[in-house]
Design a protein around this motif. Structure first.
Motif, short mmCIF file in Angstrom:
data_model
loop_
_atom_site.label_atom_id
_atom_site.label_comp_id
_atom_site.label_asym_id
_atom_site.label_seq_id
_atom_site.Cartn_x
_atom_site.Cartn_y
_atom_site.Cartn_z
N SER A 89 -2.47 0.08 -3.03
CA SER A 89 -3.55 0.00 -3.20
C SER A 89 -2.98 -1.90 -2.39
O SER A 89 -1.41 -2.02 -2.30
N PHE B 34 0.86 -1.47 0.17
CA PHE B 34 0.06 0.27 0.48
C PHE B 34 0.90 1.11 -0.39
O PHE B 34 0.45 2.13 -0.78
N SER C 9 -9.01 -2.30 -0.51
CA SER C 9 -8.34 -0.34 -1.08
C SER C 9 -9.58 -0.48 -2.22
O SER C 9 -10.43 -1.28 -2.80
#
Length: 147
Positions: free
Chosen positions: A33, A28, A77
């Motif tokens: 993501s 992330f 996400s």
């Protein structure tokens, strides 16, 4: 663990991944993501283990911070795209799990409250996702009564 995606606005992209919290955190931070590869399939996964090719001692303990702890994680996400002033972009999800034994009361095993009407876990999730708006309203009304 179960992750049920309820609703997204047009153009909202959702991604989910299950595995090492350290791997998820690193992905992330680098990409915005969850990791692009398939979920980790070592199940049950030890609560603490060295991650990938990273050497070192994993110190999963109370009070450990950041990469000192590596716990199993279910991550999601949302890519909301380009946000415009005054235009809402929404995504909703339900994170759930099913236990064999959730609670004991003086040695008596108590079933989960949602089982009171004889629903299966999947049926309960279906009902929750279908009636999400009314459930949210009931929760808000209850909160306002309590406060």
């Amino acid at each position: 663990a179960h992750l049920t995606l309820i609703q997204t606005d047009h153009g909202v992209r959702l991604a989910t991944w299950m595995g090492s919290s350290n791997v998820a955190r690193e992905a992330f931070a680098e990409t915005g993501s969850v990791p692009p590869e398939a979920d980790e399939i070592i199940m049950p996964r030890p609560a603490c283990q060295p991650v990938g090719s990273k050497p070192g001692f994993c110190r999963c303990m109370s009070g450990g911070r950041g990469t000192e702890n590596d716990w199993p994680a279910l991550t999601t996400s949302w890519d909301l795209g380009t946000l415009e002033p005054g235009v809402a972009s929404r995504a909703r999800a339900v994170l759930s799990y099913d236990d064999l034994v959730t609670a004991r009361y003086f040695g008596i095993v108590l079933e989960e409250f949602w089982r009171r009407d004889g629903l299966s876990f999947v049926q309960m999730l279906d009902e929750t996702t279908r009636s999400f708006g009314s459930l949210l309203l009931r929760c808000s009304l209850y909160d306002s009564d309590v406060v």
